[in-house]
Design an enzyme around this catalytic site. Structure first.
Site, short mmCIF file in Angstrom:
data_model
loop_
_atom_site.label_atom_id
_atom_site.label_comp_id
_atom_site.label_asym_id
_atom_site.label_seq_id
_atom_site.Cartn_x
_atom_site.Cartn_y
_atom_site.Cartn_z
N GLU A 90 156.50 -51.55 -8.08
CA GLU A 90 157.82 -50.94 -7.89
C GLU A 90 158.96 -51.94 -7.71
O GLU A 90 160.08 -51.67 -8.13
CB GLU A 90 157.77 -50.01 -6.67
CG GLU A 90 156.87 -48.80 -6.84
CD GLU A 90 157.38 -47.83 -7.88
OE1 GLU A 90 158.61 -47.59 -7.94
OE2 GLU A 90 156.57 -47.34 -8.69
N SER A 477 125.64 -0.97 27.59
CA SER A 477 124.92 -1.35 28.80
C SER A 477 125.11 -2.81 29.19
O SER A 477 124.74 -3.20 30.30
CB SER A 477 123.42 -1.06 28.62
OG SER A 477 123.21 0.33 28.48
#
Length: 825
Positions: A90, A477
């Site tokens: 770059e 239960s």
């Protein structure tokens, strides 16, 4: 001569005027563009959106949440290799220029003139600093005005910030494709590596992407990607960043990109991860979740999570297969390339090792099947076509019309799309179907409330509804231990006798009478509390609730976090109210830990993007942990200020009674674990839900099974038959390498040998005597007083006025059975 001098003077004057005008024009242009420049000082406090990462207790990655997949990494942590790759690609003069690379501009100008009139896009000459200015402060507009502003900002940025700061901003901001922003995230997405592990070709490939990531896609544009990567490697060699020999070797290497998922990274942890995501969203909001860069350490144990899902799914499938075959997933035309057509059928992604397959041929004893082909990373259907055999033995469970399967074509036919799983013989498969029944499973640490594993259903891909936390179900239960705990905390003992006989409850004007029944329709007469809990006697529980009062039970239910506001109706003592599996499992954890309040949590700790801890679940204080060095001071100790919601002796009594549920009661299947386990089954009205919550000294496991739209599971579909076996299989593996440890007996408890049937003190000839837990001041009765005697059978309190105590059949007991109004016996 004069004429020449005059001409030269004219040229000088004209040149001077043009120069002044040019300078003035340039100054005007600079002033014009400078007045609208964005404020570049904001770069100093730059906080980019950073993804939130969720980790398991062992540090492995569970999930990531982000709009922009980014991990911010300081320049000091970026390897020189990676920096050099980006500089070569770059801006090789980055550390020499002042923001503008005039050599690069001249080169771009020459190329522009050479290509003038062609359709080629002009070559860029932007420096990294200019790209920072554009990416952070400007738009992507293609215009001269934007380029001028970009240049001016680059000069200002260079004067304000160091080169390393500019490079840090650039490397963290750039988009590198496949949803990855910045080099740290891209390194994970493309290579599943940290940046410091990247090789030369890998770093070069990442550096090739900023200009146009889609043009160099690793799967769709592989050749162009390799070409661009090699170009970057050549630039690195030209700049002296790598040796020529290493460059040539790197150029010959494959691209090596992996396809990394952005979803949960621990198989079977999808429900857990989604529950964490919801919690983070509620706690911090959407922006913080997806952009805040939170680091979340959860309580998830990956090994237990995989085991929990495996055993739970096996339990669902085991029950569902007893209901028979419901037919194929879909049907396709097998003419031509069946693989392409099969690939279009949506398969559940989280049910491995199950796979979709299509039936190609059928005989009496087997079917030839084609397995669904995978897809290449680029999205294309794989050309590989795998086939296998589905034998009759692999579908014996698939009853049709309630009759056993005699031939394969009674179940499948050519073109049927079905789920299969590899069998024990290579190349052969077993037939499966997605269960209609669902449910959930939770594994929790009873001492801290940390959720170690969570399964919210059969498949997260099929349904994201988490039945462990979002489904409100009747616990049946499995709620009874809280009724018994309230009684034990208020003067009763495990040997207290209650009458197990028909009872009729007047529910008030217009409501009629309620006649609770036991599951199997039998009654055992006067029985101990232990017997009532071990064998889940409904009528005994109702009588007990009637005696101690529903307001007290409602208070205990709230104390344990099972219900926020339990209605004061006796039916709710049998678990008629709706709650969640997570709430129930956490409530049982409090029995296990001796009665300490714990809060269920999936999150241990949360840190912000800077590493500061913003949340911690463990609220215990550490006295003495701040010492800088050892000076013979006492060892640091943890101060536990959590509320004691239940007497530790009561908690042990309930635990001992629920050990009896496993040893002699409704969950004897769990005895196969071979280690101390306490727990309680639960089966709701009409057998719509089946529950079992069990625990050892160090782990509590809750399971329920039921249809999402509650309906009858089938006769005999109880918690002991459906849910308890799942917990058994889980604990057998989870505890396999752990020593057997009994539940801790709290100080003050007396263990006395008693007759389990009568609750009386055991004598020399008592068969199958058990050790019963009694609090100080209580003891088992030596016998029963005659009706009208003054003391209770357990010796804990005077006989309530108008109430009879006794065992066996006596006139008052018979009278209670006939009238249905009997009370505590």
């Amino acid at each position: 001569m004069k004429l020449v001098l005059r001409f030269l003077g004219f040229l000088f004057a004209a040149g001077t005027i043009l120069f002044v005008v040019g300078v003035a024009a340039a100054a005007g242009l600079l002033w014009h563009f400078s007045k609208d420049l964005p404020d570049y000082s904001q770069l100093q406090d730059y906080e980019p959106p950073v993804m939130t990462r969720v980790h398991a207790a062992d540090g492995s990655l569970v999930a990531e949440y982000a709009r922009e997949r980014r991990l911010y990494i300081p320049i000091q942590a970026v390897p020189k290799l990676v920096i050099n790759a980006f500089l070569a690609a770059e801006d090789k003069n980055f550390y020499e220029h002042g923001g503008l690379d005039f050599t690069g501009i001249a080169r771009a100008g020459v190329v522009y003139l050479q290509n003038f009139g062609s359709s080629r896009r002009p070559q860029g000459a932007s420096t990294i600093t200019q790209q920072v200015a554009k990416n952070f402060l400007l738009t992507n507009e293609l215009s001269m005005a934007r380029k001028v502003k970009e240049a001016l900002l680059a000069l200002k940025i260079e004067r304000t910030y160091s080169k390393d700061k500019i490079l840090e901003l650039y490397l963290n901001e750039i988009y590198l494709g496949i949803g990855a922003y910045g080099i740290a995230a891209a390194s994970l997405v493309y290579f599943d590596k940290a940046v410091n592990e990247l090789t030369v070709p890998e770093a070069a490939y990442l550096a090739s992407l900023p200009k146009a990531p889609n043009n160099y896609h690793p799967f769709r544009q592989r050749e162009r990607a390799i070409e661009r990567r090699n170009w970057v490697i050549d630039r690195m060699a030209e700049s002296g960043f790598v040796k020529a020999a290493d460059a040539e070797k790197s150029k010959r290497s494959p691209l090596g990109v992996t396809s990394k998922s952005t979803s949960g990274h621990i198989f079977a942890g999808e429900y857990f991860a989604e529950e964490v995501r919801r919690e983070l969203y509620e706690r911090y909001g959407e922006k913080k979740l997806y952009e805040g860069g939170l680091s979340v350490r959860t309580s998830l144990d990956p090994k237990l999570q995989v085991l929990a899902r495996k055993t739970f799914i096996q339990g669902l499938v085991r029950f569902d297969e007893t209901q028979g075959w419901r037919g194929p997933v879909s049907k396709i035309d097998i003419g031509g390339d069946w693989g392409v057509k099969l690939a279009e059928v949506k398969a559940l992604s989280d049910v491995a090792p199950w796979r979709l397959a299509v039936v190609l041929e059928v005989s009496d004893q087997s079917a030839r099947i084609g397995l669904q082909p995978g897809r290449e990373p680029g999205g294309y259907v794989s050309k590989e076509r795998a086939v296998g055999i589905l034998p009759l033995d692999g579908m014996k469970w698939a009853k049709t019309g309630g009759k056993p399967v005699a031939k394969v074509n009674q179940v499948v036919n050519p073109g049927d799309v079905v789920y299969v799983e590899p069998g024990k013989t290579e190349g052969q498969f077993v037939l499966h179907q997605v269960p209609e029944v669902s449910g959930a499973m939770v594994v929790e640490d009873p001492w801290t409330g940390r959720v170690l594993a969570m399964v919210g259903g059969f498949s997260f891909d099929q349904s994201q509804f988490n039945r462990a936390t979002q489904a409100l179900r009747q616990p049946g239960s499995s709620f009874k231990p809280f009724v018994y705990a309230a009684a034990l905390d208020n003067g009763y003992t495990p040997s207290t006798v209650v009458l197990d006989a028909p009872v009729e409850i007047d529910q008030g004007p217009g409501a009629g009478a309620w006649r609770p029944e036991n599951y199997e329709g039998k009654f055992y007469g006067p029985s101990t509390l232990r017997f009532g809990l071990e064998h889940s006697r409904n009528v005994m529980t109702v009588r007990l609730a009637q005696d101690i009062g529903m307001p007290l039970i409602a208070e205990y239910a709230k104390r344990f976090g099972v219900y926020d506001d339990l209605p004061p109706y006796l039916s709710f003592a049998l678990g008629a109210g709706e709650t969640t599996l997570l709430r129930m499992t956490t409530a049982y954890a409090m029995f296990d830990n001796g009665g300490r309040r714990v809060k269920p949590t999936l999150v241990d700790r949360i840190q912000d993007r800077y590493g500061h801890t913003v949340y911690k679940h463990d609220e215990r204080e550490c006295a003495g942990c701040a010492g800088k060095k050892w000076e013979d001071q006492p060892e640091p100790s943890l101060v536990d200020r959590r509320q004691q919601i239940l007497d530790p002796m009561t908690a042990y009594q309930i635990t001992s009674m629920m050990e009896g549920v496993v040893q002699r009661g409704t969950a004897t299947v769990v005895r196969e674990v071979g280690k101390p386990v306490a727990g309680k089954t639960g089966t709701t009205n009409d057998e719509k839900d089946a529950w079992f919550i069990g625990y050892t000294p160090d782990v509590v496991v809750g399971v329920y099974l039921g249809y999402d739209k509650p309906r009858h599971l089938g006769r005999g579909a109880t918690g002991g038959h459906l849910a308890a076996p799942i917990v058994k299989e889980f604990l057998k593996v989870a505890l396999a390498d752990k020593a057997s440890a009994p539940f801790r007996v709290p100080p003050g408890i007396k263990l006395v040998r008693v007759d389990p049937k009568s609750g009386t003190r055991a004598g020399p000839g008592t068969e199958r005597a058990i050790l019963e837990a009694f609090k100080p001041g209580t003891a088992p009765p030596d016998g029963y007083s005659v009706v009208g005697g003054g003391d209770t059978p357990d010796g804990t309190a005077p006989r309530p006025e108008g109430r009879s105590w006794g065992f066996g059949v006596n006139p008052d007991a018979e009278r209670a059975v006939r009238s249905g109004t009997g009370g505590l016996y």
